[in-house]
Motif scaffolding. Sequence first.
Motif, short mmCIF file in Angstrom:
data_model
loop_
_atom_site.label_atom_id
_atom_site.label_comp_id
_atom_site.label_asym_id
_atom_site.label_seq_id
_atom_site.Cartn_x
_atom_site.Cartn_y
_atom_site.Cartn_z
N ARG A 428 0.82 -1.17 0.00
CA ARG A 428 0.00 0.00 0.00
C ARG A 428 0.88 1.26 0.00
NH1 ARG A 428 -5.14 -1.63 1.82
NH2 ARG A 428 -5.66 -3.43 0.60
N THR A 429 0.79 2.00 -1.08
CA THR A 429 1.53 3.26 -1.19
C THR A 429 1.03 4.23 -0.13
OG1 THR A 429 2.05 3.01 -3.53
CG2 THR A 429 1.94 5.26 -2.67
N VAL A 430 1.97 4.91 0.52
CA VAL A 430 1.67 5.87 1.58
C VAL A 430 2.06 7.26 1.10
CG1 VAL A 430 2.31 6.62 3.91
CG2 VAL A 430 1.97 4.18 3.43
N GLY A 444 -4.69 -0.65 -6.62
CA GLY A 444 -3.45 -1.27 -7.05
C GLY A 444 -3.42 -2.76 -6.75
N ASN A 445 -2.46 -3.46 -7.34
CA ASN A 445 -2.36 -4.90 -7.20
C ASN A 445 -0.93 -5.36 -7.46
OD1 ASN A 445 -2.14 -5.86 -10.22
ND2 ASN A 445 -3.73 -4.29 -10.17
N HIS A 482 -3.17 5.74 -10.62
CA HIS A 482 -2.12 4.79 -11.00
C HIS A 482 -2.54 3.37 -10.61
CE1 HIS A 482 1.97 2.91 -10.09
NE2 HIS A 482 2.09 3.23 -11.35
N GLY A 483 -2.97 3.19 -9.36
CA GLY A 483 -3.39 1.88 -8.90
C GLY A 483 -4.64 1.39 -9.61
N ILE A 488 -7.46 -2.13 -13.63
CA ILE A 488 -8.15 -2.35 -14.90
C ILE A 488 -7.38 -3.35 -15.76
CG2 ILE A 488 -8.78 -1.24 -17.08
CD1 ILE A 488 -9.41 1.30 -15.42
N VAL A 489 -6.06 -3.17 -15.82
CA VAL A 489 -5.22 -4.10 -16.60
C VAL A 489 -5.30 -5.51 -16.02
CG1 VAL A 489 -2.88 -4.61 -17.39
CG2 VAL A 489 -3.66 -2.23 -17.27
N ALA A 490 -5.34 -5.60 -14.68
CA ALA A 490 -5.32 -6.90 -14.00
C ALA A 490 -6.56 -7.73 -14.26
CB ALA A 490 -5.13 -6.69 -12.50
N LYS A 491 -7.61 -7.12 -14.78
CA LYS A 491 -8.81 -7.90 -15.10
C LYS A 491 -8.52 -8.96 -16.16
CE LYS A 491 -12.07 -4.26 -13.80
NZ LYS A 491 -13.10 -3.30 -14.28
#
Length: 517
Positions: A428-430, A444-445, A482-483, A488-491
């Motif tokens: 998880r980006t902080v 994100g993933n 960004h995430g 979307i790509v990960a689908k």
Amino acid sequence: MKVVTVAEMKDIERAAIEEYGIPGIVLMENAGVEVAGQIESILGILHNKKISIFAGTGNNGGDGYVVARHLHNRGAKVKVFLIGNKTAVAGDALTNLQIITNMGIDILEVTNQHDWDKVKIAMTFTDCLVDALLGTGFTGKLREHMIQVVECMNKMNKVIIAIDVPTGVDGDTGQVQSVAVKASYTITFALPKQGLLLYPGALYAGELYVADIGVPRLLVQNIAIQQNLITSGDVTNMLCKRQPDAHKGSCGKVFVVAGSRGLTGAAALAASAAMRSGAGTVTLGIAESLHDIMEMKVTEVMTSPLAEVSPGALGEEAFSEIQRLSLQSDVMVIGPGLGRHEETLPLVRRVIMTVERPLVIDADALYALIGHTSLLTEAKSVPILTPHPGEMARLVSLTAEEVNQDRIYIARQAAIEWGSIIILKGARTVVAFPDGEVYINSSGNAGMATGGAGDVLTGIIAGLVGQGLSSHEAALAGVYIHGLAGDIVAKNGMIGMIASDIIKALPAAIFGIQEND
């Protein structure tokens, strides 16, 4: 949504009890009712379902006793395994233990190996395990007897539901020192705890539910709480809507200084991402010997050759042209693939101190700041830094592992000390700000663990600043978009995702957020 530390949650509960007059046993009752309801939603009809509840001797166990009562009343066959002695239970937890004792609910004190044999038999035939052992009351390492419980629960391959925080997970950092309950679902109360959102805690928490237990709204919305979760709704309000008469000059001008021999891809990705995030024009400044290569790599991005000190490397000779081009732009990026030539590093530091536009600092420009972070306080505007854990570790003289062990604290302290916006990338980006406010990204993933993804983030943030977002807004919106593009790509699958895939998905991600307005 606000996110709390364990100490802050205790303060909220104390205020609810002492200042608002809500008895602690009412909060415990509400918590148990919510957990029982979620268990019914997860398992379906509870009649004759076998449910084993593992309870500690504290208030987390008290929540478990309430859950046992309500599940029993809904027809479930409930067994409660008390890890310890009933004599150690006190207060509201004791009241609820006495109630389920009076109801005839099966309770076993687990204090010896013979008891453990009974537990293992019961677990084999159960439909669901409930973790009501420690909750937020845990820090450090589990004791041996508790390790035995946790390992046994995890081996059963059953649905596991954790109450508040899975046993073994640090509620503040998400760290696991020995073992932890690997929950299928976690039902936490009032607000999410930091450790449930940060890895590895998020992995052990499984699917997370935040239950309303009747804490007054003013307490859960307290602006003194400085941790937050970035959601789509937050970002919707930040994004600029393009006017019908817009033209490229009104949509932002981004200037990127990036690239060196062997690293021209980073420059192309950052510049292209700025375009795809909506910037009207993007100019990429690159060492003159690499200029022809970049003209073939990018089409929509304009390129500008910069004086070099050796093939592909920039030095002080490039400063005047960089300064001129920055003044013609709305925002500047420096660092992606820039290289670490001995004359490039002082150039970067000079740019940071003198550029009069919002500045996004990444990659090799961060390397130039090692031992020179005090320069950040001299920047003309609040700079945005986008380090991954390794880069952050070098800046603060730690290891990457140490950075990841307390991501929020380290990002916050750096932002305050350096007067900068810190985007600590990772799972998880902080995002941390100089006033101490911190945001945890919810999008994100793992497919985004690919070379160049960070360069894409840098370009997105710059593109958003160019379109009129403040640096504060662009940092938050940028990491979420960004995430989301990665999601979307990960689908179509995470494995094989590359950075340019994320760039292509940016328009869809932004459109999706705006459509939800």
